[in-house]
Each structure stands twice: as C-alpha cells, then as structure tokens.
Design a protein around this motif. Structure first.
Motif, mmCIF file in Angstrom:
data_model
loop_
_atom_site.group_PDB
_atom_site.id
_atom_site.type_symbol
_atom_site.label_atom_id
_atom_site.label_comp_id
_atom_site.label_asym_id
_atom_site.label_seq_id
_atom_site.Cartn_x
_atom_site.Cartn_y
_atom_site.Cartn_z
ATOM 1 N N TYR A 76 0.819 -1.206 0.000
ATOM 2 C CA TYR A 76 0.000 0.000 0.000
ATOM 3 C C TYR A 76 0.860 1.267 0.000
ATOM 4 C CZ TYR A 76 -3.551 -3.399 1.230
ATOM 5 O OH TYR A 76 -4.381 -4.492 1.232
ATOM 6 N N GLY A 77 2.164 1.084 0.052
ATOM 7 C CA GLY A 77 3.070 2.219 0.036
ATOM 8 C C GLY A 77 3.765 2.349 -1.300
ATOM 9 N N LYS A 78 4.574 3.376 -1.449
ATOM 10 C CA LYS A 78 5.278 3.628 -2.700
ATOM 11 C C LYS A 78 6.788 3.642 -2.527
ATOM 12 C CE LYS A 78 1.557 6.314 -4.844
ATOM 13 N NZ LYS A 78 1.184 7.590 -5.504
ATOM 14 N N THR A 79 7.265 3.603 -1.308
ATOM 15 C CA THR A 79 8.704 3.657 -1.048
ATOM 16 C C THR A 79 9.130 2.406 -0.316
ATOM 17 O OG1 THR A 79 8.604 6.063 -0.884
ATOM 18 C CG2 THR A 79 10.570 4.975 -0.015
ATOM 19 N N GLY A 80 10.128 1.726 -0.858
ATOM 20 C CA GLY A 80 10.609 0.515 -0.228
ATOM 21 C C GLY A 80 11.786 0.785 0.689
ATOM 22 N N THR A 81 12.064 -0.185 1.545
ATOM 23 C CA THR A 81 13.204 -0.118 2.457
ATOM 24 C C THR A 81 14.282 -1.073 1.972
ATOM 25 O OG1 THR A 81 11.747 0.390 4.329
ATOM 26 C CG2 THR A 81 13.956 -0.429 4.837
ATOM 27 N N PHE A 82 15.509 -0.582 1.816
ATOM 28 C CA PHE A 82 16.616 -1.412 1.361
ATOM 29 C C PHE A 82 17.445 -1.861 2.564
ATOM 30 C CE2 PHE A 82 15.328 0.653 -2.472
ATOM 31 C CZ PHE A 82 15.669 -0.210 -3.488
ATOM 32 N N TYR A 83 17.999 -3.075 2.449
ATOM 33 C CA TYR A 83 18.749 -3.669 3.543
ATOM 34 C C TYR A 83 20.251 -3.666 3.265
ATOM 35 C CZ TYR A 83 14.248 -5.649 5.043
ATOM 36 O OH TYR A 83 12.952 -5.822 5.441
#
Length: 295
Positions: A76-83
């Motif tokens: 539901y979001g547009k920005t992902g989190t990178f690891y």
C-alpha cells in the motif's frame, strides 16, 4: 442447536473465501528466465503482486551463498526499504507505479551476477516467485563453452554428448568453483551440476599459476527432456561469471517418421481418388457419346 443448513452455508462460505484467496495469491508472479547484460548497462526486473499481497520483497542469491534480502515494500506504500549493502546504494531502486514491485539496477557490475527472487506475503506465509538469473558480461574471467559430439554431427535421441567449459583464469589466482545451469522452455533455469576443486582440470606452465581450466559435463542416452541452453558459471575472486551458453536441440525422429508416413498415405489416397474420378468421368463421357450416336 445450530441447524445443519447454517453449518452447510458457513462451510461453503469458508471454502469459497479460501478459493478466492488462493486464486488472488496465485496471480502474484515474476518475469523469469535468463538475462545476459554487459557491464555498465541497466536492467529492470519485473514483479507483479497479487491482490492479496501485503508485503513484497526482493532477494539476491549468489552461487554457493544464502539469499540476501534487498528490499521490503508494503504493497500500500510507494517507497521501499533497502537492507544492508543495498541501503543508500543509488544503483538499486524500486519502480512501484500501479502497485508493481519492479527492481531496477543501473551501472551493472560483475558482482551483480546472481539469481534474483521476488517474494510476497499474503497472510502468514512468504511465497517466492520463480526467480530470474542475471549474467553480467565484462572484464574478469574469460569463459568459453562448447559442445563436443561423440558420434555424428546430427544429435539424435539416444546419442551421447559432452559439454565443455574452458576457463581462462588470467591474473585471478583465487580458487574457483564451476557450476552448470540449464534453461529451457519446459522448466525454469536451474542448477544441474557443480564441479569440485579445479586442480585436476587446470593446465600449469613452468610451475606458475593455472592458466586454462577445462571442465566436462558428459550426458548419455539423450531424450527430449535434455533440450535447452546450458550455461557454465564460475565463482571466483568474489565474482560470478557466466559463459556464453550452448544450445542442445534434439528432434523427435519418431514423430517425423509418422508425419512422413501420414503424408505418403495422404498422397497415395489423393492419387487413387484422382484416377478414380478421371475414370468415372471418362466412362460417363463415353456413355454420352454412345447415346448421341444412337440418336
């Protein structure tokens, strides 16, 4: 006491909901296959979430290592989190338009050669897609693959062949491992064989470091399931490098013979039918001429 009708309707509703959830979850898929690109180029790895996808992931698996998480994205979001090593790395970005989960990699490097998996979580279970294998070509190890036929030039069912993989190590003196991949229309690309140490397959010159290493993959009693493109891959000096690939194609001679027999029979039938029609036409014409002569 609860009526049997109510229990029946409740059971049907539950099963219908489960069926809908399974159908919607199965719509989750990823573009799979084998992609070959050059150093410095860009690539877009496409992943399409299902209606029930809650969380989306990307993983990268290098040969011989466990998968490493790249991104986490709430659908539901547009920005992902990178690891980890992918965080604050501008070469890796997500394309999330229309609720998609496409991974873009720019300025490709040899170290980007790996298998990339898109995954999603619809309820409590994480489901992985088929994965896409990316081969980045460029400076580094030089690998050539070839096909050595054991008998005739035409490969037929039941024949035997040997795939050759020649590795030119150059200035890289680290130990390496060799893998064989198969890519075909009937199945997803997959690892089929792993060679052990390289010492027995490498040529040495003047007691110097190995320069050329040759690895063989013999295959006997070939059948149609062996059709596909075979890739040799080498893991060395912190990099993965794929060979150019060798296509193995066998034809079903039995089907070809059946087709020949069928066409021959059809031709014979057509010929007989044509001659029969010609004879009937001639006979009918003769009767007409005789009737005209009597008049």
């Amino acid at each position: 006491m609860v009526s049997l009708t109510f229990v029946f309707y409740l059971t049907c509703l539950f099963l219908w909901g489960k069926a809908q959830e399974t159908h919607q979850s199965s719509s989750f898929h990823q573009e799979s296959g084998f992609k070959s690109v050059n150093v410095g180029e860009s690539i877009l790895l496409r992943c399409f979430p299902g209606r029930m996808s809650i969380v989306l992931y990307w993983y990268r698996q290098t040969l011989g290592q466990i998968p490493k998480p790249i991104t986490y994205l709430n659908n539901y979001g547009k920005t992902g989190t990178f690891y980890g090593e992918f965080a604050n790395n501008s070469r890796f970005t997500l394309k999330t338009e229309n609720h998609n989960n496409h991974l873009s990699i720019s300025d490709l490097r040899i170290s980007d050669s790996a298998t990339y998996y898109c995954a999603h979580r619809a309820s409590t279970i994480v489901e992985f897609a088929e994965g896409v294998t990316v081969s980045v070509k460029g400076s580094g190890l030089n690998i050539n693959t070839s096909l050595q036929r054991s008998s005739s030039e035409i490969i037929q069912l039941g024949d035997s062949v040997t795939l050759n993989c020649t590795v030119h190590t150059g200035t890289c003196d680290g130990e390496h491992r060799v893998y064989w991949f198969k890519d075909s229309e009937e199945s997803y690309p997959g690892l089929i064989y792993t060679h052990g140490g390289r010492n027995d397959q490498c040529e040495r010159k003047n007691n110097k470091q190995p320069r050329n290493c040759v690895y063989n993959l013999p295959m006997e009693n070939l059948n149609l399931s062996h059709n596909g493109i075979y890739y040799c891959a080498v893991a060395s000096c912190g990099h993965i490098l794929f060979g150019n690939g060798t296509k193995l194609e066998l034809k079903n001679e039995e089907v070809s013979l059946i087709l020949v027999y069928f066409l021959s029979g059809a031709l014979a039938f057509t010929t007989i039918l044509t001659l029969s029609l010609a004879a009937l036409l001639y006979k009918h014409k003769r009767k007409g001429q005789q009737a005209t002569g009597k008049l």
